[in-house]
Design an enzyme around this catalytic site. Structure first.
Site, PDB file in Angstrom:
ATOM      1  CB  CYS A   1      -0.911  -0.042   1.227  1.00 10.74           C
ATOM      2  SG  CYS A   1      -1.736   1.493   1.637  1.00 10.74           S
TER       3      CYS A   1
ATOM      4  CB  CYS B   1       0.401   1.615   4.145  1.00  6.53           C
ATOM      5  SG  CYS B   1      -1.317   1.069   4.076  1.00  6.53           S
TER       6      CYS B   1
END
Length: 132
Positions: free
Chosen positions: A59, A62
Site C-alpha cells: 500500500c 501506508c
C-alpha cells in the site's frame, strides 16, 4: 507551621506530577507489530492510549504514513501498534477495515476513534492528546 504545610503541599504536587509522567513514559517509543486478537487485546490493556495502524506492505499511502506513525510512537504518550492486514485478515475484518491505511485509537481499553486514509501528523497528535 504554615510554611511546613505549604512545603509539604508542594512536595505532594511534585510527586503526583512525577507519577503522571512515569505512567505516560511506559509506552514504547517504537511501534509494536501485532499478530492476532490476543496480542492486540494485550496492548490495549497494557497501555492507556493505543493507536493501531492497519496497513499492507503493498500500500503506497501506508508507506507515506509510516514515518508519521513512527514519530508519533517516539513523541507521544500513546503506544503505537501495527497490524498487517494481509497476515491478519480476520482481525482487520473485526474492526471493519475496508481500506488501508486505517487507524483505530483505543483509550482506556475502549475503541474511541477510527480514521481511514493518510492523516496529518498534527491531527493525529491532537487526537491522541484528547485521550491522554
Amino acid at each position: 507551621m504554615s510554611e511546613d504545610n505549604s512545603l509539604e503541599d508542594i512536595r505532594k504536587k511534585k510527586r503526583e506530577q512525577l507519577v503522571e509522567e512515569d505512567q505516560g513514559a511506559n509506552a514504547p517509543s517504537e511501534p509494536i507489530h501485532v499478530n492476532g486478537q490476543a496480542e492486540l487485546d494485550e496492548a490495549v490493556q497494557q497501555y492507556d492510549v493505543v493507536l493501531v495502524d492497519f496497513y499492507a506492505d503493498w500500500c503506497g499511502p501506508c508507506k507515506m504514513l509510516e514515518p508519521i506513525v513512527q514519530s508519533l510512537a517516539e513523541e507521544t504518550d500513546a503506544a503505537v501498534a501495527k497490524v498487517d492486514v494481509d497476515a491478519n485478515q480476520q482481525l482487520a475484518g473485526q474492526y471493519g477495515v475496508q481500506g488501508v491505511p486505517t487507524l483505530v485509537l483505543f483509550a482506556n481499553g475502549q475503541q474511541a476513534e477510527q480514521m481511514v486514509g493518510v492523516q496529518q501528523k498534527e491531527a493525529l497528535a491532537q487526537t491522541i492528546a484528547k485521550y491522554s
